[in-house]
Design an enzyme around this catalytic site. Sequence first.
Site, PDB file in Angstrom:
ATOM      1  N   ALA A 112      -6.593   3.898  -5.995  1.00  0.00           N
ATOM      2  CA  ALA A 112      -6.296   5.278  -6.370  1.00  0.00           C
ATOM      3  C   ALA A 112      -6.793   6.193  -5.262  1.00  0.00           C
ATOM      4  CB  ALA A 112      -6.976   5.623  -7.688  1.00  0.00           C
ATOM      5  N   LYS A 113      -6.407   7.434  -5.289  1.00  0.00           N
ATOM      6  CA  LYS A 113      -6.936   8.409  -4.340  1.00  0.00           C
ATOM      7  C   LYS A 113      -6.668   9.788  -4.910  1.00  0.00           C
ATOM      8  CE  LYS A 113      -8.800   8.438  -0.116  1.00  0.00           C
ATOM      9  NZ  LYS A 113      -9.607   7.417   0.557  1.00  0.00           N
ATOM     10  N   GLY A 114      -7.504  10.737  -4.510  1.00  0.00           N
ATOM     11  CA  GLY A 114      -7.312  12.112  -4.965  1.00  0.00           C
ATOM     12  C   GLY A 114      -7.450  13.047  -3.802  1.00  0.00           C
TER      13      GLY A 114
END
Length: 424
Positions: A112-114
Amino acid sequence: MTNLSYVSGKNTAWQNYLQQLKRVEPYLDEQLQSRLDFLRHPKRALIVDIPVEMDDGSIKHFEGFRVQHSLARGPGKGGVRFHPDVDLNEVMALSAWMTIKCAALNLPFGGAKGGVRVDPTKLSKRELERLTRRYAAEINLIIGPQKDIPAPDVGTTPQIMAWMMDTFSMNAGNTITGVVTGKPVHLGGSLGRVHATGRGVFITGSEVAKKINLNIKEARICVQGFGNVGSEAAFLFHETGAKVICVQDHTATIYKKEGIDIPALIQYQKEHNSIKNFSPDNEIDKNKFWDIEAEIFIPAALEGVITEEVAKKIKTKLILEGANGPTLAKADDVLANRNITIVPDVICNAGGVTVSYFEWVQDLSSFFWTEEEINQRLDRIMREAINDVWSKALQSNCSLRTAAYILASERILIARIERGIYPG
Ligand code: NAD
C-alpha cells in the site's frame, strides 16, 4: 496489457511498474501468467479532500490518497509521502512496489502507499498537524493494524506517525500503536528502525560481494546521498575496512582517494545538515560523481539517476540501490551487458520495511526486543532474501531485479490462487 480508465500518461511511474511486470511474465508458468492481471490492478484506491484551516484563518484544500495495491498476503504496508508532486499515478506505482518488496522479503504483508499533494516545508507545525490528523481521519476507514499499516516516507517523520496513531486511537476510543510504524521509540516505535535501511544495504551488498569475489576490505565506494540510508551504509562499509572515496549530497561532492573519515563526516552532517565545507580542498564538481572509478556505487538519494548514459560510462563492479528506483530500465540492460551487478531496491533497501514489520509484531504483542535481537533478525531475513534471489537469478539466467520480481510475483499469485476469488 490492461488500461485503467483512472490513470493516464506515458513514461509515468505506473507505466514503469507495468514494464517491469512484463519482463517477469515469460518466467512464470502458464497458470501464474494467466493471473498476472491481479498485479496490474490496484485492489483499492481512496482519494480524499483534506480541508485545513491555515494559521491566517483561511481554508486550503489538499488532495490525499491511499492505495492498497494488493492485500493477498496480509495487511497493506507502505509509507505516506508528503510532496507537491504526489498524484494517484505515483501512489499506485509506489504501492505496487511495496507489494513486490514485501513479497520478495517474504514478509506477511500486501502493498500500500499514501500521499498528500503538499509541500510540508511551507506549513507551520500546527498546520502540518491539522493536515496530518485530517488525512488520518479521512483514510481511517481503510487503515488499521489488521488492514493497512502506514509508515514514514519522503516528507513525513516519526512525529507525523505519532499524530496519525493518536488520531486513529481517538476515533477508536483506545490506544492502538500497531496502526502505523516508524513511530518515536517511547510510543511503540522499534529500536534499530532508524539505521535499518542502511544496514540492509550493507548486509545485502556484503553477501553479493562475496558471490562476485569482491573483497569488501579492499573496495573503494562512492555514495550518493548522505541522509538516513547513505550515511549508515557508508558507516558500516567504512567500519569493515572499505574505503569510502566519494560522498555526494545536494550541497557538495567530496572526493578523497585515500578514503573519507566517515564517522567525522556523520558528526559534521548532523551539526550542519549538509556535507558542504567539511573538507573544502576535496570538493569536486557534482557532475564528476559518475566518472570516478570504484568497486561499489551506492545511489541513496534520488530516483532515475542511473540513466543509459551513466550506465555506459560508470566504472564499477557492484551497484547497491539504497534509493527507490535509481536505475532506469534502459540503463539496467546496458549494465547487464557490461556485467555490472545491481542489487535491486526491492531487496537492497528493504531493511526499513523489515524492521517496520518487527515494530508491528512488537506492538501487537506489547513485548519489545533489544536492538541486538532486532539486528540479528534483520541480518537473517536480509541474508536469506538475497540468497534466494541470487539462486533464482542463476536458475532463470536473469538479473537480480527480475529474479526478485519473479519470486515476489510467484508468492503473491500463488496466495491469490489459493484464496480463490470471492464470491466464488
Ligand atoms: P534523507 O532525506 O535522509 O537523505 C537524502 C539524501 O539525499 C540527503 O543527503 C540529500 O542531501 C541527498 N540529496 C538530495 N538531493 C540530492 C541531489 N540532487 N544530489 C545528491 N544528493 C542529493 O532520505 P533517506 O531516508 O536517506 O532516503 C534516501 C532514498 O532511500 C530515497 O530514495 C528513499 O525513498 C529511499 N529509501 C529510504 C528508506 C528509509 O528507511 N529511510 C527506506 C527505503 C528506501
